[in-house]
Enzyme design. Structure first.
Site, PDB file in Angstrom:
ATOM      1  CG  ASN A 236      -0.255   0.484   2.471  1.00  0.00           C
ATOM      2  OD1 ASN A 236      -0.295   1.664   2.812  1.00  0.00           O
ATOM      3  ND2 ASN A 236       0.418  -0.405   3.181  1.00  0.00           N
TER       4      ASN A 236
ATOM      5  CB  CYS B 132       4.380   5.470   7.689  1.00  0.00           C
ATOM      6  SG  CYS B 132       2.844   5.276   6.851  1.00  0.00           S
TER       7      CYS B 132
HETATM    8  C1  FMN Z   1      -3.363  -0.523   3.770  1.00  0.00           C
HETATM    9  C2  FMN Z   1      -2.566  -0.452   5.039  1.00  0.00           C
HETATM   10  C3  FMN Z   1      -2.556   0.719   5.784  1.00  0.00           C
HETATM   11  C4  FMN Z   1      -1.818   0.795   6.960  1.00  0.00           C
HETATM   12  N1  FMN Z   1      -1.834   1.941   7.702  1.00  0.00           N
HETATM   13  C5  FMN Z   1      -1.122   2.003   8.860  1.00  0.00           C
HETATM   14  C6  FMN Z   1      -1.184   3.154   9.690  1.00  0.00           C
HETATM   15  O1  FMN Z   1      -1.881   4.123   9.413  1.00  0.00           O
HETATM   16  N2  FMN Z   1      -0.448   3.156  10.825  1.00  0.00           N
HETATM   17  C7  FMN Z   1       0.340   2.091  11.194  1.00  0.00           C
HETATM   18  O2  FMN Z   1       0.991   2.139  12.241  1.00  0.00           O
HETATM   19  N3  FMN Z   1       0.382   0.982  10.428  1.00  0.00           N
HETATM   20  C8  FMN Z   1      -0.321   0.914   9.290  1.00  0.00           C
HETATM   21  N4  FMN Z   1      -0.301  -0.237   8.555  1.00  0.00           N
HETATM   22  C9  FMN Z   1       0.510  -1.385   9.006  1.00  0.00           C
HETATM   23  C10 FMN Z   1      -0.294  -2.366   9.878  1.00  0.00           C
HETATM   24  O3  FMN Z   1      -0.719  -1.771  11.060  1.00  0.00           O
HETATM   25  C11 FMN Z   1       0.574  -3.601  10.223  1.00  0.00           C
HETATM   26  O4  FMN Z   1       1.717  -3.175  10.898  1.00  0.00           O
HETATM   27  C12 FMN Z   1       0.994  -4.390   8.986  1.00  0.00           C
HETATM   28  O5  FMN Z   1      -0.024  -4.372   8.029  1.00  0.00           O
HETATM   29  C13 FMN Z   1       1.366  -5.841   9.329  1.00  0.00           C
HETATM   30  O6  FMN Z   1       0.270  -6.584   9.760  1.00  0.00           O
HETATM   31  P1  FMN Z   1      -0.569  -7.584   8.791  1.00  0.00           P
HETATM   32  O7  FMN Z   1       0.415  -8.499   8.141  1.00  0.00           O
HETATM   33  O8  FMN Z   1      -1.554  -8.255   9.703  1.00  0.00           O
HETATM   34  O9  FMN Z   1      -1.238  -6.722   7.783  1.00  0.00           O
HETATM   35  C14 FMN Z   1      -1.054  -0.327   7.387  1.00  0.00           C
HETATM   36  C15 FMN Z   1      -1.077  -1.503   6.633  1.00  0.00           C
HETATM   37  C16 FMN Z   1      -1.832  -1.583   5.475  1.00  0.00           C
HETATM   38  C17 FMN Z   1      -1.847  -2.871   4.712  1.00  0.00           C
END
Ligand code: FMN
Length: 450
Positions: A73, A135
């Site tokens: 993303n 980020c």
């Molecule tokens: C589309 C998207 C937007 C995200 N936005 C944020 C955010 O605003 N703040 C943040 O700390 N992490 C953000 N993340 C990261 C997630 O919180 C998480 O750390 C990461 O996706 C790993 O977990 P997962 O494998 O379960 O997705 C985002 C991830 C995705 C996919």
């Protein structure tokens, strides 16, 4: 039934499953819905500096028909007005006093900006603050997000700005886009963070459209690196979690870690707990399947604990951490060999090809107990693969490629050698670091060379 409730840096939740800060935690509507379905907590989508998001913004990694093996993303933090987010956080916390409501924040790297956002978050009644230093896109170019998480000194400085004024627990969320994640983790410990969370997303380009050469996702003809998450990142997350959980300074102060990165099933969850996570965050799996996966997560984890006779989730947190070792501490005399069950073998020969071409040439193809040469064999009987156990190096590859469950097992055998580690060997016999002496040593102890 095993007790799934957890206390993380003083924050209580009925189960260890929290929604990660991401699109599923963008609004009160979503978090109320998630809590109704049983989620133990939620980390609000990062609030802070004003941003504008773009379209499109997500790319999917599909592998052999499996959708969203990973997501990528270029989304920034919340683009809703700060006051709207703060009002909704207050409403949610009021409705759900027993659930963990954490607010993720990212503001300009100035003490007054951080002090201001901390006060605003505390005013909502939230249980904790998560500092988003992760980020990897958009915000880092403005000196925020990964730009902070990648420099331990900045990480200490900004965390101190927060911990010096915060009266609720401060969780530092780490970026995986570093060579050694323990460095920013220790920087957070030094700044008196109450907890850590990891991993944020990994820098990535998910793909290129072969029809028009556009990057995915495509923003009006342009693309860029974005954050990678979902099932495919789990091994990276588990490694980073275990590295941080093993740190003496983290253990000494008993700093809890919220683990995330690829959690989709209760099995993934159990692995994160065993490697040191006290709470678990989920994003991509919820973006894919919705909040309802919480039922399988809690039920599966609870059943597994019951089967193991474990009374509470707290008993398994970090149970596998002491097993994470250096290569130098492995026992060089430990030996396993592959054994193929002829009853379940389908003669697909994938194990033979993998061993012959991709590994160590220890499997023969046989007909009526005799080795055949597959290049010239023209018989009608399908050859059977047989492992030459004396030659097998125990690499596991044949068992990894075998499509039949339990057809190839790896059996521990007596190597006939005394137990010794590489560290012990090289300290007792430093001369083995020389090739000629190594050959001599191999002959002495009877190790074959492939
Ligand atoms: C589309 C998207 C937007 C995200 N936005 C944020 C955010 O605003 N703040 C943040 O700390 N992490 C953000 N993340 C990261 C997630 O919180 C998480 O750390 C990461 O996706 C790993 O977990 P997962 O494998 O379960 O997705 C985002 C991830 C995705 C996919």
């Amino acid at each position: 039934m095993a007790d799934l409730s957890t206390t993380f840096a003083g924050i209580k939740s009925p189960n260890p499953f929290w929604l990660a800060s991401a699109p599923p935690t963008n609004s009160a509507y979503q978090i109320n819905k998630a809590f109704e379905q049983g989620w133990g907590g939620a980390v609000w989508k990062t609030i802070g500096a004003p941003v504008l998001n773009v379209s499109s913004r997500y790319g999917g990694y599909e592998y052999k028909g499996n959708k969203l093996v990973a997501i990528n993303n270029v989304e920034l933090i919340s683009d809703r007005p700060l006051e709207v987010n703060l009002r909704e956080i207050r409403e949610v916390k009021k409705l759900w006093s027993g659930r963990a409501v954490i607010v993720s924040a990212m503001v300009e790297s100035k003490p007054e900006a951080w002090h201001d956002v901390v006060m605003k978050i505390e005013d909502t009644g939230a249980d904790g603050i998560e500092l988003n230093y992760g980020c990897p896109h958009g915000m880092s170019e403005r000196g925020m997000g990964a730009a902070v998480g990648q420099v331990p000194e900045y990480c200490t400085m900004i965390t101190e700005w927060v911990t010096s004024v915060a009266s609720i627990p401060v969780i530092v969320k780490l970026t995986p886009n570093v060579t050694d994640i323990t460095k920013p983790a220790l920087a957070a410990v030094q700044a008196k963070a109450d907890a850590l969370s990891l991993i944020n997303t990994i820098n990535s380009i998910i793909g290129v459209d072969l029809d028009n050469f556009q990057l995915k996702p495509n923003v009006g003809g342009k693309g860029s690196h974005g954050g990678y998450a979902g099932p495919a990142v789990k091994p990276v997350a588990l490694h980073m979690l275990s590295a941080v959980a093993q740190e003496e300074a983290v253990q000494r102060v008993g700093l809890p870690i919220s683990g995330m990165g690829g959690i989709q099933t209760w099995r993934d969850a159990a692995e994160f707990l065993l490697l040191g996570a006290t709470s678990l965050q989920v994003c991509t799996a919820v973006m894919h399947y919705g909040f309802r996966i919480i039922e399988d997560l809690t039920e599966g984890l609870s059943n597994w604990l019951d089967e193991k006779g474990i009374k509470s989730v707290g008993e398994i947190i970090g149970a596998s951490v002491p097993r994470v070792s250096d290569f130098g501490d492995f026992d060089l005399s430990y030996k396993v060999v592959a054994r193929i069950d002829p009853e379940t073998c389908t003669n697909c020969n994938l194990c033979y090809i993998a061993c012959d071409e991709g590994a160590h040439q220890c499997i023969d193809l046989t007909v009526d107990g005799h080795k055949i040469d597959p290049a010239s064999y023209a018989g009608s009987v399908k050859p059977i693969p047989v492992v030459r156990e004396d030659d097998c190096v125990g690499c596991n590859l044949c068992s990894l490629v075998c499509p039949v469950d339990s057809c190839i097992t790896m059996l521990e055998v007596d190597s006939g050698r005394d137990s010794i580690t590489w560290k012990e060997l090289t300290s007792q016999k430093p001369e083995v670091l020389n090739w000629d002496e190594m050959e001599k040593y191999r002959r002495e102890v009877g190790i074959k060379i492939h």
